[in-house]
Motif scaffolding. Structure first.
Motif, PDB file in Angstrom:
ATOM      1  N   MET A 170     -12.924   2.129 -21.012  1.00  0.00           N
ATOM      2  CA  MET A 170     -11.959   2.673 -20.052  1.00  0.00           C
ATOM      3  C   MET A 170     -12.035   1.947 -18.715  1.00  0.00           C
ATOM      4  SD  MET A 170      -9.682   4.959 -20.260  1.00  0.00           S
ATOM      5  CE  MET A 170      -8.459   5.550 -19.113  1.00  0.00           C
ATOM      6  N   ARG A 171     -13.245   1.464 -18.369  1.00  0.00           N
ATOM      7  CA  ARG A 171     -13.380   0.795 -17.082  1.00  0.00           C
ATOM      8  C   ARG A 171     -12.652  -0.548 -17.068  1.00  0.00           C
ATOM      9  NH1 ARG A 171     -19.608   1.570 -15.053  1.00  0.00           N
ATOM     10  NH2 ARG A 171     -19.622   3.838 -15.022  1.00  0.00           N
ATOM     11  N   ALA A 172     -12.532  -1.165 -18.232  1.00  0.00           N
ATOM     12  CA  ALA A 172     -11.890  -2.470 -18.272  1.00  0.00           C
ATOM     13  C   ALA A 172     -10.389  -2.391 -18.023  1.00  0.00           C
ATOM     14  CB  ALA A 172     -12.140  -3.128 -19.626  1.00  0.00           C
ATOM     15  N   ARG A 173      -9.842  -1.210 -18.167  1.00  0.00           N
ATOM     16  CA  ARG A 173      -8.402  -1.052 -17.978  1.00  0.00           C
ATOM     17  C   ARG A 173      -8.084  -0.920 -16.493  1.00  0.00           C
ATOM     18  NH1 ARG A 173      -4.619   3.510 -20.835  1.00  0.00           N
ATOM     19  NH2 ARG A 173      -2.677   2.901 -19.842  1.00  0.00           N
ATOM     20  N   ARG A 174      -7.253  -1.818 -15.995  1.00  0.00           N
ATOM     21  CA  ARG A 174      -6.921  -1.791 -14.580  1.00  0.00           C
ATOM     22  C   ARG A 174      -5.762  -0.852 -14.325  1.00  0.00           C
ATOM     23  NH1 ARG A 174      -9.501  -5.744 -11.795  1.00  0.00           N
ATOM     24  NH2 ARG A 174     -10.448  -7.396 -12.997  1.00  0.00           N
ATOM     25  N   PRO A 175      -5.773  -0.129 -13.205  1.00  0.00           N
ATOM     26  CA  PRO A 175      -4.666   0.755 -12.880  1.00  0.00           C
ATOM     27  C   PRO A 175      -3.368  -0.024 -12.770  1.00  0.00           C
ATOM     28  CG  PRO A 175      -6.541   1.210 -11.471  1.00  0.00           C
ATOM     29  CD  PRO A 175      -6.847  -0.063 -12.218  1.00  0.00           C
ATOM     30  N   PRO A 176      -2.241   0.621 -13.089  1.00  0.00           N
ATOM     31  CA  PRO A 176      -0.963  -0.079 -13.022  1.00  0.00           C
ATOM     32  C   PRO A 176      -0.665  -0.551 -11.616  1.00  0.00           C
ATOM     33  CG  PRO A 176      -0.628   2.284 -13.191  1.00  0.00           C
ATOM     34  CD  PRO A 176      -2.073   2.034 -13.425  1.00  0.00           C
ATOM     35  N   GLY A 177      -0.006  -1.709 -11.539  1.00  0.00           N
ATOM     36  CA  GLY A 177       0.424  -2.204 -10.242  1.00  0.00           C
ATOM     37  C   GLY A 177      -0.511  -3.217  -9.621  1.00  0.00           C
ATOM     38  N   ARG A 178      -1.686  -3.451 -10.211  1.00  0.00           N
ATOM     39  CA  ARG A 178      -2.653  -4.316  -9.530  1.00  0.00           C
ATOM     40  C   ARG A 178      -2.259  -5.785  -9.612  1.00  0.00           C
ATOM     41  NH1 ARG A 178      -8.961  -3.316 -10.178  1.00  0.00           N
ATOM     42  NH2 ARG A 178      -8.268  -1.503  -9.033  1.00  0.00           N
ATOM     43  N   HIS A 179      -1.624  -6.211 -10.713  1.00  0.00           N
ATOM     44  CA  HIS A 179      -1.289  -7.616 -10.875  1.00  0.00           C
ATOM     45  C   HIS A 179       0.191  -7.891 -10.671  1.00  0.00           C
ATOM     46  CE1 HIS A 179      -5.316  -8.449 -12.195  1.00  0.00           C
ATOM     47  NE2 HIS A 179      -5.217  -7.634 -13.228  1.00  0.00           N
ATOM     48  N   ARG A 180       0.903  -7.043 -10.062  1.00  0.00           N
ATOM     49  CA  ARG A 180       2.330  -7.234  -9.851  1.00  0.00           C
ATOM     50  C   ARG A 180       2.569  -8.356  -8.845  1.00  0.00           C
ATOM     51  NH1 ARG A 180       5.548  -3.331 -11.700  1.00  0.00           N
ATOM     52  NH2 ARG A 180       3.630  -2.879 -12.820  1.00  0.00           N
ATOM     53  N   ARG A 181       3.493  -9.280  -9.140  1.00  0.00           N
ATOM     54  CA  ARG A 181       3.770 -10.414  -8.272  1.00  0.00           C
ATOM     55  C   ARG A 181       5.032 -10.180  -7.466  1.00  0.00           C
ATOM     56  NH1 ARG A 181       0.632 -14.711  -9.368  1.00  0.00           N
ATOM     57  NH2 ARG A 181      -0.485 -14.725 -11.339  1.00  0.00           N
ATOM     58  N   ALA A 182       5.134 -10.898  -6.345  1.00  0.00           N
ATOM     59  CA  ALA A 182       6.311 -10.773  -5.494  1.00  0.00           C
ATOM     60  C   ALA A 182       7.543 -11.193  -6.278  1.00  0.00           C
ATOM     61  CB  ALA A 182       6.155 -11.647  -4.242  1.00  0.00           C
ATOM     62  N   GLY A 183       8.618 -10.436  -6.106  1.00  0.00           N
ATOM     63  CA  GLY A 183       9.876 -10.755  -6.744  1.00  0.00           C
ATOM     64  C   GLY A 183      10.105 -10.027  -8.048  1.00  0.00           C
ATOM     65  N   TYR A 199       6.095   6.858 -13.946  1.00  0.00           N
ATOM     66  CA  TYR A 199       5.184   7.999 -13.892  1.00  0.00           C
ATOM     67  C   TYR A 199       4.264   8.026 -15.113  1.00  0.00           C
ATOM     68  CZ  TYR A 199       7.461  10.166  -9.875  1.00  0.00           C
ATOM     69  OH  TYR A 199       7.920  10.428  -8.611  1.00  0.00           O
ATOM     70  N   ARG A 200       4.781   7.594 -16.248  1.00  0.00           N
ATOM     71  CA  ARG A 200       3.947   7.599 -17.453  1.00  0.00           C
ATOM     72  C   ARG A 200       2.741   6.683 -17.290  1.00  0.00           C
ATOM     73  NH1 ARG A 200       6.865   6.856 -23.166  1.00  0.00           N
ATOM     74  NH2 ARG A 200       7.649   8.874 -22.451  1.00  0.00           N
ATOM     75  N   GLU A 201       2.946   5.536 -16.682  1.00  0.00           N
ATOM     76  CA  GLU A 201       1.835   4.608 -16.451  1.00  0.00           C
ATOM     77  C   GLU A 201       0.810   5.199 -15.495  1.00  0.00           C
ATOM     78  OE1 GLU A 201       3.613   0.147 -16.797  1.00  0.00           O
ATOM     79  OE2 GLU A 201       4.413   1.369 -15.179  1.00  0.00           O
ATOM     80  N   VAL A 202       1.292   5.896 -14.486  1.00  0.00           N
ATOM     81  CA  VAL A 202       0.370   6.493 -13.512  1.00  0.00           C
ATOM     82  C   VAL A 202      -0.453   7.606 -14.167  1.00  0.00           C
ATOM     83  CG1 VAL A 202       0.249   7.832 -11.388  1.00  0.00           C
ATOM     84  CG2 VAL A 202       1.800   5.886 -11.536  1.00  0.00           C
ATOM     85  N   ILE A 203       0.213   8.457 -14.927  1.00  0.00           N
ATOM     86  CA  ILE A 203      -0.487   9.577 -15.571  1.00  0.00           C
ATOM     87  C   ILE A 203      -1.473   9.074 -16.624  1.00  0.00           C
ATOM     88  CG2 ILE A 203      -0.144  11.656 -16.976  1.00  0.00           C
ATOM     89  CD1 ILE A 203       2.525  12.047 -15.554  1.00  0.00           C
ATOM     90  N   ALA A 204      -1.228   7.865 -17.166  1.00  0.00           N
ATOM     91  CA  ALA A 204      -2.136   7.316 -18.174  1.00  0.00           C
ATOM     92  C   ALA A 204      -3.500   6.945 -17.607  1.00  0.00           C
ATOM     93  CB  ALA A 204      -1.495   6.090 -18.826  1.00  0.00           C
ATOM     94  N   VAL A 205      -3.618   6.856 -16.287  1.00  0.00           N
ATOM     95  CA  VAL A 205      -4.901   6.513 -15.659  1.00  0.00           C
ATOM     96  C   VAL A 205      -5.791   7.757 -15.644  1.00  0.00           C
ATOM     97  CG1 VAL A 205      -6.025   5.642 -13.580  1.00  0.00           C
ATOM     98  CG2 VAL A 205      -3.784   4.758 -14.247  1.00  0.00           C
TER      99      VAL A 205
END
Length: 426
Positions: A1-14, A21-27
Motif C-alpha cells: 500500500m505504501r508504494a501506491r502514490r496518492p493521485p495527482g502527484r505526477h500530473r504535468r503542466a498542460g 472523487y473515486r481516485e481520492v476515496i481510493a487512498v
C-alpha cells in the motif's frame, strides 16, 4: 500500500484531466481521516444538543445555557494558537490519537449523572480546547496524504461531510435526545472519539515529527507562525478571505428571531428555524461539489473573488422582507458562494512550509472561531434593536464590499508574480 502514490502527484503542466472523487476515496489514509472526522462530528453534533438540553433542565436558565454554548468558542480563540503548534513539534497522528483518547475520557465523565454544573463547564472547556491541536494536525496531515488537485477534492469531501453532518444533526438530534436522554447521548459522543482513534490507528501510517530536532518553545512557535501568516501579503489576503465567513455565518445566529418574523401559521417557528439553519449548509454541499468537480484548478483561483462576493450578495435581498421561500433560496445561494473557501484553502497550503503548516492552520482556525462568535454576538445585539431583516441585509452589504476589496488585492498580487505552479502541475 505504501508504494501506491496518492493521485495527482505526477500530473504535468498542460494535462486537462482532473482528479476524480473515486481516485481520492481510493487512498486508504484519506478514507481513515475522512471516516474518523465524520464519526466524531456526528457525535459532537448530538452532544451539542444533549448539552443544551441537560444544562437547561438543570438550571432553567437561558443565560446558563448560552454561557455553556459560548464555551465552545472561547477555548479555540484563547488556546488554539498555542496548542496547534503541538502538531508541528510531535508526530501528527500521535497528536490526533492523544486528543481523541483524552476527549473520550472527558466526555465520558460528562456523561455521569450528577456532575456539578461548574465541573461540566470545565469539562466542556477542555474538550473544545483539545479540538485545536487535533484539527491542526489533521489539516497539516491531509496535504501529505493528497497532493495537487486531489487535495482540493479531499478538502471538498471533508467540507461536504461537515455540512451534511450538521444538517443531519439539526434534523435528528432533538428526536434522538428525546429517545435516549442527554446522558446516553454524551456517552455515545465519547464512544465516537474512541472509534475515531481506532480508525486512525488502523488506517493512517505513523510519520515522524516534521519540526526537526530543535524544539522551540510554544510561545516562539506561535509568534513565528503569526509572522509567517500575517507577514506575507498573499497569505494575509487568503486568511482574510477565510475570515470573510463572519459576514455570511451571522444569519444563522439569528435564525430563531428571523423565523418568528417569517411565521404565518403555515409552519411552526421551530420548523422554520431548522429550515433556515440548514439552508446555507445545503448550499455549501452543492457548491463544494460543483466547484471542486467541474472547475479547473487555475480557474478556481480566478473565480475566488467572485464566489466570495456571491457568498454575501444574496443576503441583501432580506432588506425588502421577502417570504420564506425567497429567503431560503437566497441563503442556499449564499452557501454555494461559500465554496470559494476550497480555492483559498488550497492556495494557503501551497504557500506554507510543511513543517509549519499545523501552526499556521491553528492560527487561521482560531481567527475563524473569533469572527464567527463576534459576528453572531454583534448580529444578535443589532437584531434586538433593528430587527433581523435589516441586520442580515447589512451583513450582506458589508461582506460584498469586503470581498470586492479582497478580490482586487488578490488579483493584483497574482498579476505581479507568476501563476502558482503547484496547481498547474497537480
Amino acid at each position: 500500500m505504501r508504494a501506491r502514490r496518492p493521485p495527482g502527484r505526477h500530473r504535468r503542466a498542460g494535462e486537462a484531466r482532473q482528479v476524480t472523487y473515486r481516485e481520492v476515496i481510493a487512498v486508504k489514509e484519506f478514507r481513515a481521516l475522512w471516516y474518523g472526522q465524520g464519526l466524531s462530528l456526528l457525535g459532537d453534533q448530538l452532544a451539542q444538543v444533549a448539552l443544551a438540553v441537560l444544562v437547561y433542565d438543570r438550571t432553567g436558565s437561558p443565560l446558563a445555557t448560552a454561557a455553556v454554548y459560548a464555551l465552545t468558542y472561547l477555548p479555540s480563540i484563547v488556546g488554539g494558537p498555542l496548542l496547534a503548534g503541538l502538531a508541528d513539534r510531535f508526530a501528527r497522528r500521535g497528536v490526533m490519537l492523544a486528543c481523541d483518547l483524552l476527549r473520550a475520557a472527558l466526555v465520558g465523565v460528562m456523561a455521569v449523572p450528577g456532575v456539578p454544573f461548574w465541573a461540566l463547564c470545565v469539562l466542556v472547556f477542555f474538550v473544545v480546547l483539545l479540538s485545536a491541536p487535533f484539527s491542526a494536525a489533521r489539516a497539516a496531515l491531509l496535504p501529505e496524504v493528497l497532493q495537487g488537485d486531489a487535495y482540493v477534492l479531499g478538502s471538498a469531501l471533508q467540507n461536504m461531510t461537515n455540512q451534511a453532518v450538521q444538517m443531519l444533526g439539526f434534523a435528528t438530534g432533538g428526536a434522538l435526545i428525546a429517545t435516549m436522554g442527554p446522558y446516553r447521548a454524551l456517552a455515545l459522543d465519547a464512544a465516537t472519539f474512541l472509534g475515531s482513534a481506532l480508525i486512525l490507528v488502523s488506517g493512517v501510517r505513523c510519520r515522524p515529527a516534521s519540526g526537526g530536532p530543535s524544539k522551540p518553545s510554544m510561545w516562539s512557535m506561535t509568534a513565528s507562525g503569526a509572522r509567517l501568516v500575517f507577514g506575507s501579503p498573499k497569505l494575509r489576503t487568503l486568511v482574510l478571505f477565510a475570515w470573510l465567513c463572519g459576514f455570511y455565518i451571522l444569519p444563522e445566529g439569528i435564525a430563531a428571531p428571523y423565523a418568528a418574523r417569517l411565521a404565518d401559521g403555515t409552519l411552526p417557528v421551530p420548523v422554520i428555524t431548522g429550515l433556515l439553519m440548514a439552508a446555507m449548509p445545503a448550499g455549501t454541499v452543492v457548491g463544494a461539489f460543483l466547484f471542486s468537480r467541474f472547475v479547473s484548478p487555475p480557474r478556481r483561483l480566478r473565480l475566488m473573488g467572485w464566489m466570495a462576493m456571491l457568498s454575501c450578495a444574496p443576503l441583501v435581498v432580506t432588506a425588502v422582507r421577502p417570504p420564506l421561500a425567497v429567503v431560503l433560496a437566497a441563503w442556499v445561494l449564499s452557501g454555494i458562494g461559500g465554496a470559494y473557501q476550497l480555492a483559498a484553502n488550497a492556495a494557503f497550503v501551497q504557500y506554507v512550509p510543511a513543517e509549519r503548516r499545523a501552526q499556521a492552520f491553528g492560527l487561521v482556525q482560531s481567527g475563524l472561531m473569533a469572527v464567527q462568535g463576534i459576528g453572531i454576538l454583534v448580529g444578535g445585539f443589532a437584531a434586538e434593536r433593528l430587527g433581523p431583516e435589516p441586520v442580515v441585509a447589512l451583513a450582506g452589504i458589508a461582506g460584498v464590499i469586503s470581498a470586492a476589496v479582497l478580490a482586487l488585492v488578490w488579483t493584483e498580487s497574482r498579476d505581479k508574480t507568476a501563476p502558482m505552479r503547484a496547481e498547474a502541475t497537480a
